[in-house]
Structures are given as C-alpha cells and as structure tokens.
Design a protein around this motif. Structure first.
Motif, PDB file in Angstrom:
ATOM      1  N   ARG A  93       0.915  -0.984  -0.309  1.00 15.61           N
ATOM      2  CA  ARG A  93       0.282  -0.119   0.284  1.00 15.61           C
ATOM      3  C   ARG A  93       0.777   1.536   0.111  1.00 15.61           C
ATOM      4  N   VAL A  94       1.567   0.640   0.577  1.00 15.88           N
ATOM      5  CA  VAL A  94       2.866   2.291   0.817  1.00 15.88           C
ATOM      6  C   VAL A  94       3.900   2.547  -0.816  1.00 15.88           C
ATOM      7  N   LYS A  95       3.911   1.715  -0.940  1.00 14.51           N
ATOM      8  CA  LYS A  95       4.301   1.506  -3.019  1.00 14.51           C
ATOM      9  C   LYS A  95       3.643   2.116  -3.533  1.00 14.51           C
ATOM     10  N   GLU A  96       2.370   2.152  -3.103  1.00 14.32           N
ATOM     11  CA  GLU A  96       1.322   2.298  -4.670  1.00 14.32           C
ATOM     12  C   GLU A  96       1.015   4.107  -4.277  1.00 14.32           C
ATOM     13  N   CYS A  97       1.107   4.154  -2.805  1.00 12.36           N
ATOM     14  CA  CYS A  97       1.017   5.328  -3.013  1.00 12.36           C
ATOM     15  C   CYS A  97       1.881   6.187  -3.588  1.00 12.36           C
ATOM     16  N   VAL A  98       2.594   6.100  -2.782  1.00  7.89           N
ATOM     17  CA  VAL A  98       3.963   7.511  -3.702  1.00  7.89           C
ATOM     18  C   VAL A  98       4.150   6.672  -5.187  1.00  7.89           C
ATOM     19  N   ASP A  99       3.854   5.680  -5.340  1.00  8.48           N
ATOM     20  CA  ASP A  99       4.202   5.441  -6.737  1.00  8.48           C
ATOM     21  C   ASP A  99       3.077   6.226  -7.541  1.00  8.48           C
ATOM     22  N   SER A 100       1.770   6.548  -6.999  1.00  8.65           N
ATOM     23  CA  SER A 100       0.944   7.493  -7.656  1.00  8.65           C
ATOM     24  C   SER A 100       0.841   8.993  -7.365  1.00  8.65           C
ATOM     25  N   GLY A 101       2.369   9.700  -6.759  1.00  6.94           N
ATOM     26  CA  GLY A 101       2.270  10.826  -6.163  1.00  6.94           C
ATOM     27  C   GLY A 101       2.024  11.246  -4.578  1.00  6.94           C
ATOM     28  N   GLY A 102       1.955  10.285  -3.871  1.00  6.88           N
ATOM     29  CA  GLY A 102       1.734  10.274  -2.446  1.00  6.88           C
ATOM     30  C   GLY A 102       2.934  10.807  -1.766  1.00  6.88           C
ATOM     31  N   VAL A 103       2.869  11.092  -0.509  1.00  8.69           N
ATOM     32  CA  VAL A 103       3.400  11.080   0.529  1.00  8.69           C
ATOM     33  C   VAL A 103       2.833  10.244   1.769  1.00  8.69           C
ATOM     34  N   VAL A 104       4.708   9.328   1.796  1.00 11.24           N
ATOM     35  CA  VAL A 104       3.838   8.392   3.537  1.00 11.24           C
ATOM     36  C   VAL A 104       5.224   9.047   4.277  1.00 11.24           C
ATOM     37  N   GLY A 105       4.541   8.903   5.604  1.00 19.79           N
ATOM     38  CA  GLY A 105       5.356   9.559   6.119  1.00 19.79           C
ATOM     39  C   GLY A 105       5.883   7.768   7.533  1.00 19.79           C
ATOM     40  N   ILE A 106       7.484   7.923   7.520  1.00 20.58           N
ATOM     41  CA  ILE A 106       7.510   6.537   8.823  1.00 20.58           C
ATOM     42  C   ILE A 106       8.792   7.302   9.555  1.00 20.58           C
ATOM     43  N   LEU A 107       8.622   6.479  10.662  1.00 26.17           N
ATOM     44  CA  LEU A 107       9.463   6.965  11.967  1.00 26.17           C
ATOM     45  C   LEU A 107      10.292   5.878  11.978  1.00 26.17           C
TER      46      LEU A 107
END
Lengths: 90, 298
Positions: free
Chosen positions: B179-193
């Motif tokens: 899901r993270v990968k799909e989000c980033v691939d579609s131009g999204g920003v994912v935040g993790i610590l």
C-alpha cells in the motif's frame, strides 16, 4: 492434470520466494499450506512488497493492496499460487 | 523496544491523552497547560523506566550531567506535544506559530505528482507535520499506524477529525508496504518514523550519541524498494505555541544491492542517525523514546 500443474507452479513460486527474499532454506521446505506470514514462514510486509514486485515480472500479474482477497492471497504458498494461476498473463 | 513496552506506553499515553484532551476541549489550551505540571510530576515520580531512560539519554545529548529541571522538561515537552495533538486533530491550526524550513522539498514534488517518503523519528511532533500537510496545498501525508496498539488514541483523534482516517495506512498487515508503494508511486507522500524498532523485527546497529544502539533494519531497505526520494522531517516543539518544522533532502534515491544488503542498510541508517543526532542536539527535550534505547539499563 490440474493437480500436477498446481504443484509444478508451487515448486516454481517456492523457488522464487526463496530467491527473491534470500531465505536460508530450500524451496522444498516450504509447506504449501503453511502461513507465509508471522507464525508460519515468518515473512513480513516488506517481504510481501518484494514478492509483489517480483510476481508481475515473472507472471504478468500485478497484485494490488486493496484487492479484497489480498489477505487470502498471501495466506499460504498454495493460495498465492491459486491466485497467480487465475490471473497470470505470461 | 519490546511489544510489552509498547502496550504499556500506549496504556499510559491513552490515559494521559484522555485526561488532558477533555481539559483542553472544555477549558482551553492555556488552562490545560497548567495541568501538565502535576501530570508530569506524577510521571516523573512513578514511571521509573521512563525516568531512567531520560537520565541515560540526557548526558549523552548534553555532554554533561542532567539537572532535575531538564529531566522534568523532557516530560513536560512530551506532554505539551501530546496536548497539542488534540488541537491539531480538531483543526485549530491558528493556535500555533510554525516556522518552516525546506517545505518546498515536498510541495515542488507534490506539484509534479512525484511521490516521496518522509522519514522522521520520535523527536518532537509528527502531528504538526501532518497538520501542515493538510494545509499545504492539501498534501495528504499518509502515516503508518498500528491498529491494535493505537486503537484508542486513533478513535479519539478520528472523532475530532474524521479526515485522519483517510490518511492512515494500517501497519503490521501483509499488504501494508504494498500500500505504501502504491501510494508513493501515484504521487503520494508517506511518513514513517525510523528510530524505533518494534518487537523482534530486523535491526541494524548504529552509533547514536556516542554509543551503539539498535535501529530498524528494514527502513532503508523499504526506501530502496520504493525507488523514491527520501526527505527527513522533524517537527520540533520550541515552547509556548511555537513549532519549528525542518525538512531536509536525505537522498533522491536509496540504492541498495541485495547481495550487500546488511552492510549498505547499516551505512544508510548511520547517515540517518547522524542527522537525528543533529536535531536531538537542536532540541534535546523533544526526544520521546522513554525506554532503554541503548539496551543498557536493568
């Protein structure tokens, strides 16, 4: 014939899993009904991502995170293979 | 470090959060803030593990012995940030003075529809950065959240702001990282610590403030699989109503050879740890890992 096809594919995907994830086991050691994650083979979500990147290259089947059956697909080697069999384009 | 610790912290956080959020929403921020003193005094007196952890951390970051007000200040900063989460979740951004550095790193990419990974730590406020994302061109910063452990905190926050539900990715599921990968691939920003290792997950050893400590061993590997820019972020609380948000480009791409994975993961993680040290020294009281971080306490 389906049965032999299924186990052929299982052997092939088991090999792919071991190869892609660099597991320190033989592909034949993966029990097709064993859970792939947590208690079973012990894979995690990053391993699942790696498999999701490798499977389309080999089988032309893109797994989607929001596939309602995603939990079932990742449940075991057998269920993963069933899904690949159904959706493969190569 | 252990899941038992996670549960324990979540329990105490939940209680503290419930108490101060009630006060905050009914009596306002400045009155709520006066309640932080007795709450912090209580925790200082009764949470031995947290106190020992702070006493182990402070001398390393300050390069000298820690004074009692500084130990107390660590709790107070944590409680302040926790309290402000309530206002941020309720969308009351006007309460805060926010100094921004490097946010164009995000907005430029978002405008080009290029996704990226935001990498932070349990240093300061994640929520202030997420709140900023909601106000900056509607950038949705998605964050990972452990369902079972954060359930109550989440319920409270989602009640205050239902939109938060849309920007959370459930962690710990087989499809989480896909899901993270799909989000980033579609131009999204994912935040993790990237500072806290959970359970028995893979670890890599890095020197942090002069002594080896274990950090998550798969964060940099994940970043390499995402094939996206990695931007560091820290939302530092500077007292009063002030937050300083820092964004910093960590790498346009993290490339790690599978054959040499553990060595290269360690090198990248050490680079991250060095930037983390920098921000710890900038705001020592913002460090919120109140457990035996170096694995040295009994």
């Amino acid at each position: 014939m389906r049965v032999s096809d299924g186990s052929l594919l299982e052997a092939e995907v088991a090999k792919l899993i071991v190869q892609v994830l660099n597991l320190k086991i033989e592909p034949t050691q993966i029990d097709p009904d064993q859970p792939l994650f947590k208690a079973g083979l012990g894979l995690d979500s990053i391993d699942a991502l790696e498999l999701s990147l490798a499977i389309p290259k080999r089988y032309g089947y893109q797994l989607r995170a929001d596939d309602p059956e995603i939990g079932e697909i990742f449940a075991s080697l057998r269920s993963l293979c069933r899904s690949i069999e159904k959706n493969r384009t190569k | 470090m252990s899941l038992g610790w996670l549960r324990q912290r979540e329990r105490s956080n939940r209680l503290a959060l419930r108490v101060i959020s009630w006060i905050a929403l009914h009596l306002g921020r400045s009155i709520a803030r006066t309640f932080l003193y007795p709450i912090c005094a209580y925790y200082l007196a009764f949470s031995r593990e947290a106190r020992q952890a702070i006493q182990a951390y402070l001398p390393r970051v300050l390069d000298r012995r820690a004074r009692w007000p500084e130990v107390f200040g660590q709790y107070h900063c944590f409680a302040s940030v926790l309290l402000d989460r309530v206002f941020l979740a309720a969308g009351q951004y006007h309460r805060f003075t926010i100094d921004l550095q490097g946010h164009e790193l995000i907005t430029e990419r978002v405008a080009r529809n290029q996704g990226c990974l935001l990498l932070g730590a349990h240093l300061g406020s994640f929520e202030i950065v997420r709140a900023l994302g909601l106000t900056l061109q509607g950038t949705k910063i998605k964050t990972l959240m452990y369902e079972e452990n954060a359930a109550k905190t989440r319920d409270l926050m989602w009640t205050l702001n239902p939109a938060l539900g849309e920007i959370t990715i459930a962690a710990g599921l087989p499809n989480t990282m896909l899901r993270v990968k799909e989000c980033v691939d579609s131009g999204g920003v994912v935040g993790i610590l990237g500072d806290r290792r959970l359970g028995q997950g893979p670890a890599t050893e890095c020197v942090f403030l002069g002594k080896p400590a274990l950090f998550p061993g798969n964060t940099m590997w994940l970043a390499s699989l995402l094939e996206a820019p990695v931007i560091l972020f820290f939302g530092l609380y500077r007292g009063g109503n002030r937050y300083d948000i820092h964004f910093e480009l960590f790498a346009e791409r993290i490339i790690i050879d599978r054959e040499d994975r553990s060595r290269q993961v360690q090198l990248w993680t050490q680079r991250y740890v060095e930037r983390l040290e920098h921000y710890c020294r900038l705001a020592p009281d913002n460090w919120f890992n109140f457990y035996d971080f170096w694995g040295e306490l009994q």
